[in-house]
Design a protein around this motif. Structure first.
Motif, PDB file in Angstrom:
ATOM      1  N   ASP A   1      12.292  -7.547 -22.413  1.00 43.21           N
ATOM      2  CA  ASP A   1      11.449  -8.233 -21.430  1.00 43.21           C
ATOM      3  C   ASP A   1      10.139  -7.446 -21.343  1.00 43.21           C
ATOM      4  OD1 ASP A   1      10.271  -9.533 -19.335  1.00 43.21           O
ATOM      5  OD2 ASP A   1      11.852  -9.093 -17.875  1.00 43.21           O
ATOM      6  N   PHE A   2       9.261  -7.652 -22.335  1.00 42.54           N
ATOM      7  CA  PHE A   2       8.089  -6.784 -22.481  1.00 42.54           C
ATOM      8  C   PHE A   2       7.112  -6.930 -21.320  1.00 42.54           C
ATOM      9  CE2 PHE A   2       6.530 -10.686 -24.384  1.00 42.54           C
ATOM     10  CZ  PHE A   2       5.182 -10.730 -24.054  1.00 42.54           C
ATOM     11  N   ARG A   3       7.051  -8.115 -20.706  1.00 34.05           N
ATOM     12  CA  ARG A   3       6.106  -8.282 -19.595  1.00 34.05           C
ATOM     13  C   ARG A   3       6.559  -7.481 -18.366  1.00 34.05           C
ATOM     14  NH1 ARG A   3       5.999 -13.568 -21.985  1.00 34.05           N
ATOM     15  NH2 ARG A   3       3.892 -14.050 -22.768  1.00 34.05           N
ATOM     16  N   SER A   4       7.859  -7.459 -18.095  1.00 30.94           N
ATOM     17  CA  SER A   4       8.358  -6.647 -16.973  1.00 30.94           C
ATOM     18  C   SER A   4       8.150  -5.165 -17.252  1.00 30.94           C
ATOM     19  CB  SER A   4       9.838  -6.938 -16.717  1.00 30.94           C
ATOM     20  OG  SER A   4      10.016  -8.237 -16.208  1.00 30.94           O
ATOM     21  N   ALA A   5       8.425  -4.746 -18.508  1.00 37.64           N
ATOM     22  CA  ALA A   5       8.198  -3.342 -18.865  1.00 37.64           C
ATOM     23  C   ALA A   5       6.714  -2.994 -18.729  1.00 37.64           C
ATOM     24  CB  ALA A   5       8.693  -3.079 -20.285  1.00 37.64           C
ATOM     25  N   TRP A   6       5.846  -3.932 -19.124  1.00 33.78           N
ATOM     26  CA  TRP A   6       4.396  -3.708 -18.994  1.00 33.78           C
ATOM     27  C   TRP A   6       4.023  -3.503 -17.530  1.00 33.78           C
ATOM     28  CZ3 TRP A   6       0.045  -5.451 -16.654  1.00 33.78           C
ATOM     29  CH2 TRP A   6      -1.185  -5.164 -17.233  1.00 33.78           C
ATOM     30  N   GLU A   7       4.562  -4.321 -16.636  1.00 31.64           N
ATOM     31  CA  GLU A   7       4.247  -4.191 -15.204  1.00 31.64           C
ATOM     32  C   GLU A   7       4.743  -2.861 -14.653  1.00 31.64           C
ATOM     33  OE1 GLU A   7       2.471  -5.656 -13.122  1.00 31.64           O
ATOM     34  OE2 GLU A   7       2.019  -7.591 -14.000  1.00 31.64           O
ATOM     35  N   ALA A   8       5.941  -2.442 -15.052  1.00 33.13           N
ATOM     36  CA  ALA A   8       6.466  -1.160 -14.579  1.00 33.13           C
ATOM     37  C   ALA A   8       5.570  -0.017 -15.045  1.00 33.13           C
ATOM     38  CB  ALA A   8       7.899  -0.958 -15.079  1.00 33.13           C
ATOM     39  N   LEU A   9       5.122  -0.080 -16.301  1.00 34.72           N
ATOM     40  CA  LEU A   9       4.220   0.953 -16.821  1.00 34.72           C
ATOM     41  C   LEU A   9       2.881   0.927 -16.095  1.00 34.72           C
ATOM     42  CD1 LEU A   9       5.028   0.592 -20.611  1.00 34.72           C
ATOM     43  CD2 LEU A   9       5.281   2.690 -19.284  1.00 34.72           C
ATOM     44  N   ARG A  10       2.387  -0.263 -15.757  1.00 32.62           N
ATOM     45  CA  ARG A  10       1.121  -0.357 -15.023  1.00 32.62           C
ATOM     46  C   ARG A  10       1.222   0.342 -13.665  1.00 32.62           C
ATOM     47  NH1 ARG A  10      -0.794  -2.910 -10.898  1.00 32.62           N
ATOM     48  NH2 ARG A  10       1.063  -4.210 -10.640  1.00 32.62           N
ATOM     49  N   LEU A  11       2.345   0.125 -12.970  1.00 32.01           N
ATOM     50  CA  LEU A  11       2.530   0.770 -11.673  1.00 32.01           C
ATOM     51  C   LEU A  11       2.555   2.290 -11.818  1.00 32.01           C
ATOM     52  CD1 LEU A  11       5.256  -1.576 -10.157  1.00 32.01           C
ATOM     53  CD2 LEU A  11       2.876  -1.438  -9.455  1.00 32.01           C
ATOM     54  N   LEU A  12       3.263   2.771 -12.841  1.00 29.94           N
ATOM     55  CA  LEU A  12       3.328   4.214 -13.054  1.00 29.94           C
ATOM     56  C   LEU A  12       1.957   4.762 -13.438  1.00 29.94           C
ATOM     57  CD1 LEU A  12       6.679   4.485 -15.058  1.00 29.94           C
ATOM     58  CD2 LEU A  12       6.288   5.087 -12.676  1.00 29.94           C
TER      59      LEU A  12
ATOM     60  N   GLY B   1       0.800  -1.219   0.000  1.00 24.45           N
ATOM     61  CA  GLY B   1       0.000   0.000   0.000  1.00 24.45           C
ATOM     62  C   GLY B   1       0.828   1.263   0.000  1.00 24.45           C
ATOM     63  N   LYS B   2       2.069   1.174  -0.514  1.00 24.72           N
ATOM     64  CA  LYS B   2       2.968   2.330  -0.538  1.00 24.72           C
ATOM     65  C   LYS B   2       3.266   2.722  -1.982  1.00 24.72           C
ATOM     66  CE  LYS B   2       5.193   0.898   3.781  1.00 24.72           C
ATOM     67  NZ  LYS B   2       6.464   0.477   4.419  1.00 24.72           N
ATOM     68  N   SER B   3       3.836   3.907  -2.151  1.00 23.51           N
ATOM     69  CA  SER B   3       4.154   4.398  -3.487  1.00 23.51           C
ATOM     70  C   SER B   3       5.251   3.557  -4.122  1.00 23.51           C
ATOM     71  CB  SER B   3       4.602   5.861  -3.420  1.00 23.51           C
ATOM     72  OG  SER B   3       5.030   6.296  -4.693  1.00 23.51           O
ATOM     73  N   ALA B   4       5.009   3.144  -5.369  1.00 25.13           N
ATOM     74  CA  ALA B   4       5.988   2.342  -6.107  1.00 25.13           C
ATOM     75  C   ALA B   4       6.611   3.129  -7.250  1.00 25.13           C
ATOM     76  CB  ALA B   4       5.316   1.083  -6.648  1.00 25.13           C
ATOM     77  N   THR B   5       6.316   4.412  -7.356  1.00 27.01           N
ATOM     78  CA  THR B   5       6.732   5.196  -8.518  1.00 27.01           C
ATOM     79  C   THR B   5       8.243   5.215  -8.701  1.00 27.01           C
ATOM     80  OG1 THR B   5       4.781   6.614  -8.339  1.00 27.01           O
ATOM     81  CG2 THR B   5       6.644   7.472  -9.576  1.00 27.01           C
ATOM     82  N   THR B   6       8.977   5.513  -7.632  1.00 35.13           N
ATOM     83  CA  THR B   6      10.430   5.660  -7.762  1.00 35.13           C
ATOM     84  C   THR B   6      11.074   4.368  -8.235  1.00 35.13           C
ATOM     85  OG1 THR B   6      10.434   7.319  -5.996  1.00 35.13           O
ATOM     86  CG2 THR B   6      12.539   6.279  -6.543  1.00 35.13           C
ATOM     87  N   LEU B   7      10.696   3.254  -7.615  1.00 33.52           N
ATOM     88  CA  LEU B   7      11.301   1.975  -7.983  1.00 33.52           C
ATOM     89  C   LEU B   7      10.857   1.547  -9.384  1.00 33.52           C
ATOM     90  CD1 LEU B   7      10.913   0.097  -4.580  1.00 33.52           C
ATOM     91  CD2 LEU B   7      13.022   0.973  -5.578  1.00 33.52           C
ATOM     92  N   ALA B   8       9.596   1.759  -9.719  1.00 30.54           N
ATOM     93  CA  ALA B   8       9.114   1.392 -11.052  1.00 30.54           C
ATOM     94  C   ALA B   8       9.805   2.223 -12.127  1.00 30.54           C
ATOM     95  CB  ALA B   8       7.603   1.574 -11.128  1.00 30.54           C
ATOM     96  N   THR B   9      10.010   3.498 -11.856  1.00 34.53           N
ATOM     97  CA  THR B   9      10.711   4.365 -12.811  1.00 34.53           C
ATOM     98  C   THR B   9      12.139   3.886 -13.020  1.00 34.53           C
ATOM     99  OG1 THR B   9       9.353   6.261 -12.135  1.00 34.53           O
ATOM    100  CG2 THR B   9      11.412   6.736 -13.285  1.00 34.53           C
ATOM    101  N   ARG B  10      12.770   3.488 -11.931  1.00 37.54           N
ATOM    102  CA  ARG B  10      14.152   2.995 -12.035  1.00 37.54           C
ATOM    103  C   ARG B  10      14.205   1.693 -12.837  1.00 37.54           C
ATOM    104  NH1 ARG B  10      18.281   3.360  -6.944  1.00 37.54           N
ATOM    105  NH2 ARG B  10      20.216   2.947  -8.082  1.00 37.54           N
ATOM    106  N   ALA B  11      13.247   0.809 -12.594  1.00 32.69           N
ATOM    107  CA  ALA B  11      13.195  -0.450 -13.346  1.00 32.69           C
ATOM    108  C   ALA B  11      12.973  -0.178 -14.823  1.00 32.69           C
ATOM    109  CB  ALA B  11      12.095  -1.342 -12.789  1.00 32.69           C
ATOM    110  N   LEU B  12      12.034   0.718 -15.140  1.00 32.29           N
ATOM    111  CA  LEU B  12      11.705   0.990 -16.533  1.00 32.29           C
ATOM    112  C   LEU B  12      12.876   1.644 -17.263  1.00 32.29           C
ATOM    113  CD1 LEU B  12       9.417   0.754 -18.589  1.00 32.29           C
ATOM    114  CD2 LEU B  12       8.684   3.054 -17.929  1.00 32.29           C
ATOM    115  N   ALA B  13      13.632   2.492 -16.553  1.00 34.23           N
ATOM    116  CA  ALA B  13      14.790   3.130 -17.181  1.00 34.23           C
ATOM    117  C   ALA B  13      15.789   2.078 -17.662  1.00 34.23           C
ATOM    118  CB  ALA B  13      15.457   4.091 -16.202  1.00 34.23           C
ATOM    119  N   GLY B  14      15.990   1.018 -16.867  1.00 34.97           N
ATOM    120  CA  GLY B  14      16.889  -0.048 -17.289  1.00 34.97           C
ATOM    121  C   GLY B  14      16.292  -0.912 -18.378  1.00 34.97           C
ATOM    122  N   LEU B  15      15.013  -1.246 -18.249  1.00 32.39           N
ATOM    123  CA  LEU B  15      14.351  -2.091 -19.248  1.00 32.39           C
ATOM    124  C   LEU B  15      14.275  -1.403 -20.603  1.00 32.39           C
ATOM    125  CD1 LEU B  15      11.483  -3.343 -16.934  1.00 32.39           C
ATOM    126  CD2 LEU B  15      13.267  -4.795 -17.904  1.00 32.39           C
ATOM    127  N   ASP B  16      14.202  -0.064 -20.593  1.00 34.06           N
ATOM    128  CA  ASP B  16      14.090   0.683 -21.847  1.00 34.06           C
ATOM    129  C   ASP B  16      15.304   0.516 -22.748  1.00 34.06           C
ATOM    130  OD1 ASP B  16      11.574   1.626 -21.494  1.00 34.06           O
ATOM    131  OD2 ASP B  16      12.155   3.614 -20.789  1.00 34.06           O
TER     132      ASP B  16
END
Length: 678
Positions: free
Chosen positions: A148-159, A115-130
């Motif tokens: 790894d399109f499924r991981s990128a999809w999950e990061a985008l979903r969180l954002l 139940g906490k903000s995931a933006t910072t970590l998701a942004t960091r993950a997406l920057a590497g996946l990009d």
């Protein structure tokens, strides 16, 4: 399981020197892992066992497929509520070059689950996946670059989830469209169906109902044969129809989704859908049915550790209990809501919840709780506005700092040029005497020009700082003063009064049923209404009065030295001004009314000189009579005409039980009906 993972870590060095074992079909294997991960949402323990049973040799430590299998294991562990074990997997992933981005994503998913903000970590993950998933070339990225399109999809979903929660609907739409392209490139119909559903919700939030429904039809086609995806798509349909104010259609869609989830043997998803039904039942005036559905969903959500839905369900159950006048049960549910805390990323939706809570308490005649909810809502709105304002000021500050630094560099460069010229002058002085004087005059002129430019630059910087200060105290939509400016005025007045208490008149104004304007006609129409109401209030008060946009659809008027009778006349002018003529919007003319609470201080006029209050206490009294006006039907003003209290502590006691004070004659109210709506 943890012992096995630790053993693998211990053997990692030896395994790294072994010959790598190639996966027979990485694409098919990734599909298998995706299915296991999805099924783990409703059957985590079974999927954990299946994953362990299927673990191949080419996924052991040091092997090329280890990161993919570790990521699947971490996600299944999260679904099972084993956060510490999932964190241990994140550590293992971080040790692999091809696992770093997945590690950040796994931690982001853990934050979301808590139940906490995931933006910072998701942004960091997406920057590497990009790096392997470049924007705009998704097909080539998946087929040739190892995206790894499924991981990128999950990061985008969180954002996207947090962008939507903060009201950034256009940005949210862009994130969903990118995730849709990734799902299509990977030929994953399940993710494509979900992407179309999320896109429908984002479009409806921007009042694009036809486009949203078209996306839902496409989503249903993509979900054919997949009952879980079908259930989620019908749930998105329920969200779209609810926002379109078609509550029966919303209820029907969610009930259809629930049936699909039960047929798919998906208990966790079914509990979430029952939680959503609670909201539909309440909007249909069925609080008892809402409580039955909520109590059936709660133990399942708790068993799966679903804190996000559990918190929302406690809030909705509290609302249902209030509507049934079961106040003790409502307070118990709200106490459970408070245990979850407030995520800074969710300030806006939490503020909306508090507004709903305050209105429900007021409708039930519980003004003390209504006032507390109102103050909590205002605090959250203030925090959200401060965050947005701080970000804007920081950006402006960076621009001005950059400009100031550039000016300093220019001055230093000119100073360096001046010094070089002076050295040259000294050499020339040995040969030509009169040139010395000429060059000295030139130097003086250059210094003078430089000083003039420095003064001008400093003046511009000072002006910019003054502009920033002024902008920070104005509401950008209405150009009225904002809460920051009002607080500054009150603090200055408190210093000048030297503790003698607040003197003046306060009026709290709330646009009636404003949420319906946004929901039925769109946010553009809502902004038009707010701007026009602000203009009408400004036209009805004196030039010396301060009009403040207090937050959302609320306004405050501070009128120095205005007695009760004149204040009542002002309130009548504002009621007529707001409700007398419809507001012209892009959706057509809208009939708008307002509720007003007003009072002159010190309470009791000159006879109440001993009843002086701090300005914050005065605002509480104005709030209380505003709630009285809303509870008595809205489109009216309620003011305090007389107060019978021996001292300030007695005033505080009256505020705690306002209804009793009114019934006992300790507080006398003045009622002002609003204009009759044709």
């Amino acid at each position: 399981m943890i012992r096995t993972a630790a053993l693998w870590l211990a053997l990692a060095g030896a395994a790294a020197s072994a010959a790598p074992v190639t996966a027979p079909d990485p694409v098919a294997e990734d599909t298998l892992l995706a299915n296991i991960t999805r099924r783990a949402f409703d059957a985590p323990e079974a999927m954990l066992a299946e994953l362990q049973q299927r673990w191949p040799t080419h996924a052991e430590p040091g092997q090329p497929r280890e990161a993919a299998w570790l990521m699947a294991r971490g996600r299944v562990l999260l679904a099972a509520g084993k956060t510490e074990a999932a964190d241990a997997v994140a550590v293992q992933l971080m040790a692999r070059e091809d696992g770093v981005d997945r590690s950040w994503l796994l931690r982001a998913l853990a934050q979301e689950r808590a139940g906490k903000s995931a933006t910072t970590l998701a942004t960091r993950a997406l920057a590497g996946l990009d790096k392997h998933c470049p924007l705009g070339d998704e097909v080539r990225a998946v087929r040739e670059l190892g995206c790894d399109f499924r991981s990128a999809w999950e990061a985008l979903r969180l954002l996207q989830r947090e962008q939507y929660a903060q009201g950034a609907f256009a940005v949210s739409e862009a994130s969903v469209r990118r995730s849709l392209e990734l799902a299509r490139a990977g030929d994953d119909k399940h993710l494509a169906a979900l992407s179309h559903g999320m896109l429908a919700v984002a479009l409806q939030a921007q009042d694009k109902l036809d486009a949203a429904r078209a996306e839902l039809r496409t989503a249903a086609t993509e979900a054919t044969g997949d009952m879980v995806a079908g259930a989620r798509v019908r749930n998105y349909e329920g969200a779209v129809e609810r926002r379109a104010r078609d509550i029966p259609a919303s209820r029907s869609a969610v009930e259809a989704a629930l049936l699909l989830a039960e047929q798919a043997d998906a208990p966790h998803l079914a509990a979430q859908l029952r939680s959503n039904l609670v909201d539909s039942y309440m909007h249909l005036g069925l609080p008892k049915e809402a409580i039955v559905a909520g109590l059936r969903a709660m133990p399942v959500l708790q068993r799966f550790g679903d804190r996000f839905y559990e918190r929302s369900l406690h809030h909705n159950l509290a609302i249902a209990h209030i509507k049934l006048r079961q106040f003790d049960q409502a307070r118990a549910e709200l106490a459970k809501v408070g245990e979850f805390g407030t995520d800074p990323a969710d300030l806006v939706p939490r503020a909306r919840e508090l507004r709903e809570l305050g209105d429900t308490w007021a409708e039930a005649g519980q003004y003390k709780e209504a006032l507390a909810a109102l103050h909590a809502e205002r605090e959250l709105n203030t925090r959200a506005n401060e965050r947005n304002r701080a970000a804007a000021l920081e950006e402006l500050g960076r621009k001005y700092d950059s400009a100031a630094k550039q000016r300093d560099l220019d001055l230093l460069a000119r100073d360096g040029q001046l010094k070089d010229q002076q050295i040259s002058n000294q050499l020339l002085a040995q040969q030509v005497g009169f040139a010395i004087g000429a060059l000295l005059l030139l130097s003086v002129a250059l210094v003078g020009v430089t000083l003039v430019r420095m003064r001008r630059a400093q003046a511009r910087l000072t002006a910019n700082q003054s502009l920033l200060q002024a902008q920070s105290e104005r509401d950008p939509l209405t150009d009225l003063s904002n809460r920051r400016h009002f607080l500054a005025v009150m603090d200055e007045g408190a210093r000048e009064s030297r503790g003698e208490g607040f003197v003046g008149a306060l009026m709290m104004i709330d646009i009636d049923h404003f949420k319906n304007v946004n929901d039925w006609h769109g946010h553009a129409a809502g902004d038009t209404v707010i701007v026009e109401v602000a203009r009408r209030i400004k036209a009805a008060v004196r030039d010396t009065d301060l009009v403040v946009r207090w937050g959302g659809e609320e306004f405050l008027v501070f009128a120095p030295a205005l007695p009760g009778d004149d204040l009542a006349l002002m309130a009548e002018r504002i009621l007529r001004g707001i409700g007398g003529q419809p507001v012209e919007t892009g959706e057509g003319p809208l009939r708008i009314t307002a509720s007003i609470g007003f009072a002159s201080f010190p309470l009791g006029g000159t006879a109440g000189a001993g009843l002086r209050l701090h300005w914050e206490q005065a605002v509480n009294w104005a709030d209380m009579v505003l709630y009285k006006a809303k509870a008595e039907g809205r489109n009216r003003g309620v003011g305090i005409s007389a107060v019978d209290a021996p001292d300030t502590p007695a005033l505080a006691a009256m505020l705690q039980d306002f209804d009793a004070a009114c019934m006992n004659g300790q507080v006398q109210l003045r009622q002002l009906p609003g204009p009759v709506q044709s």
